[in-house]
Write an enzyme that holds these catalytic residues in place. Structure first.
Site, short mmCIF file in Angstrom:
data_model
loop_
_atom_site.label_atom_id
_atom_site.label_comp_id
_atom_site.label_asym_id
_atom_site.label_seq_id
_atom_site.Cartn_x
_atom_site.Cartn_y
_atom_site.Cartn_z
N ASN A 160 37.63 19.22 8.29
CA ASN A 160 36.44 18.10 7.99
C ASN A 160 36.27 17.03 9.17
O ASN A 160 37.40 16.63 9.59
CB ASN A 160 36.65 17.42 6.71
CG ASN A 160 36.61 18.26 5.53
OD1 ASN A 160 35.97 19.25 5.38
ND2 ASN A 160 37.71 17.86 4.55
N ASP A 181 36.03 12.90 9.08
CA ASP A 181 36.12 12.16 8.22
C ASP A 181 35.53 10.89 8.67
O ASP A 181 35.25 10.42 9.82
CB ASP A 181 37.74 11.54 8.10
CG ASP A 181 38.52 12.41 7.44
OD1 ASP A 181 38.07 13.50 6.78
OD2 ASP A 181 39.72 12.15 7.74
N ASN A 219 44.74 18.35 8.89
CA ASN A 219 45.73 17.16 9.04
C ASN A 219 47.12 17.85 8.77
O ASN A 219 47.92 17.32 9.70
CB ASN A 219 45.49 16.29 7.72
CG ASN A 219 44.45 15.39 7.98
OD1 ASN A 219 43.56 15.44 9.01
ND2 ASN A 219 44.12 14.73 6.84
N THR A 277 45.73 7.53 3.91
CA THR A 277 45.04 8.86 4.00
C THR A 277 45.74 9.98 4.42
O THR A 277 45.39 10.97 3.58
CB THR A 277 43.72 8.62 5.10
OG1 THR A 277 42.93 7.82 4.77
CG2 THR A 277 42.77 9.89 5.27
N GLY A 323 50.23 12.15 2.56
CA GLY A 323 50.69 13.48 1.68
C GLY A 323 50.56 14.53 2.85
O GLY A 323 51.59 15.43 2.84
N ASP A 324 49.88 14.67 3.72
CA ASP A 324 49.81 15.43 4.76
C ASP A 324 51.10 15.43 5.76
O ASP A 324 51.41 16.49 6.28
CB ASP A 324 48.24 15.45 5.53
CG ASP A 324 47.18 15.80 4.39
OD1 ASP A 324 47.29 16.57 3.59
OD2 ASP A 324 46.22 15.41 4.96
N ARG A 328 49.57 3.01 9.74
CA ARG A 328 48.59 3.17 10.63
C ARG A 328 47.19 3.42 10.23
O ARG A 328 47.43 3.96 8.98
CB ARG A 328 49.11 3.92 11.86
CG ARG A 328 50.37 3.67 12.27
CD ARG A 328 50.69 4.95 13.34
NE ARG A 328 51.74 4.81 13.99
CZ ARG A 328 52.46 5.78 14.80
NH1 ARG A 328 51.82 6.97 14.87
NH2 ARG A 328 53.42 5.36 15.19
#
Length: 328
Positions: free
Chosen positions: A15, A17, A47, A277, A280-281, A315
């Site tokens: 995607n 963003d 990601n 954002t 988790g990735d 970041r």
């Protein structure tokens, strides 16, 4: 001759963003003026591919330099499978992946589709985000395209990573193909939705956050507030056939449990949270690299992944915020 490097294949979303940073998340009917706005490459699949790539190699020595898929210093090779539109955003996403050393030869560009978009609103005081997805080309990936082991690419990967931002039937077809070819799978079922029993059978790694664990485990999030509740949901997933269960708990840390009897709660790393954002990735990427290292230990893998994601939240942005190996 050096032995071949492990290959991690990520099948998932790509995607662009569109990110607005606001003083607080808007209330129903409220219009806010953002303090700043950014457009950056994203998608959970992309990601996680970038996380695997960046965390497997050192940062290029000059600002103009780019990583390459054949980097001799990299500890793993990374391949992306997915789809983008034949538009500017699609080209930018592929270029960015390549610049980080990801093999993009498996990314499809079907006609008459647009590249996926994610509208992200970040609450600046807390760094917490809210996301609305427009899947577009991501939903052009059909189950029939991933119904055979050959669809996972040549050579077969050492590990297949998937999420749920592409159609569920496609994920289930790829799971079955991986099972047929004895390829271990790491599933990060986000956004969470009900999965058939077959999805858990023999699943090597299940990585979920609190919300996903509650939805898929059939419990309330409050049940996960205690060690007993976490252990109970871990046993639920192990009982369904999962080999390694990871539940990320934000500021509380990470719970892990596996079929060999290992279990524990790793405390959260201290960090000044700016933007969550891609946290988790990043966790998934670092954990995956440990899985294919040939020396996997679930506790150590969780600790390393925890440290990496703590760097990311300090970041702004998604892929730009993910650290390189030498930044840890």
């Amino acid at each position: 001759m050096a032995p071949p490097k492990p290959l991690i294949t990520v099948l998932g979303s790509l995607n662009m963003d569109l990110v607005s940073y606001v003083p607080h998340h808007p209330l129903p009917g409220e219009t806010l003026t953002s303090t700043r706005f950014a457009i950056s490459p994203g998608g959970k699949g992309a990601n996680q591919a970038v996380a695997c790539a960046k965390l497997s190699r050192s940062k290029p020595t000059s600002p103009s330099a780019t990583a390459t898929a054949a980097d001799p210093t990299a500890t793993a090779e990374i391949r992306m499978l997915g789809a983008v539109g034949r538009d500017t955003y699609g080209s930018q996403l592929q270029t960015n992946l390549s610049a980080h050393g990801v093999d993009t030869s498996g990314i499809l560009t079907p006609a008459d589709t647009k590249t996926g978009l994610a509208i992200i609103i970040v609450d600046e005081p807390t760094g917490q985000n809210r996301i609305v997805l427009s899947p577009e080309a991501n939903h052009s990936l059909h189950a029939s395209q991933f119904s055979t082991p050959a669809s996972l690419g040549t050579p077969l990967p050492s590990l297949l990573i998937m999420q749920l931002e592409i159609p569920l039937p496609t994920v289930l077809a790829a799971l079955n193909s991986a099972r047929e070819s004895a390829v271990p799978v790491l599933l990060n079922p986000a956004p969470a939705q009900a999965l058939p029993a077959s999805a858990y059978e023999g699943l090597a790694h299940l990585v979920v956050n609190e919300t996903e664990a509650a939805i898929l485990g059939g419990v309330s999030e409050s049940d996960l507030d205690t060690p007993a509740g976490l252990e109970a949901v871990g046993k639920t997933f192990l009982g369904r056939g999962v080999q390694n269960v990871i539940v990320t708990l934000g500021g509380r840390g990470v719970f892990y449990m596996n079929a060999s009897g290992a279990k524990g709660l790793v405390p959260a790393e201290k960090a000044k949270v700016v933007d969550t954002t891609a946290a988790g990735d990043t966790f998934v990427g670092m954990y995956a690299l440990d899985v294919v290292s040939g020396n996997f230990d679930i506790e150590e893998a969780v600790k390393k992944a925890n440290r990496a994601s703590a760097k990311t939240v300090e970041r702004l942005g998604a892929q730009d915020s993910i650290p390189w190996r030498d930044e840890l």
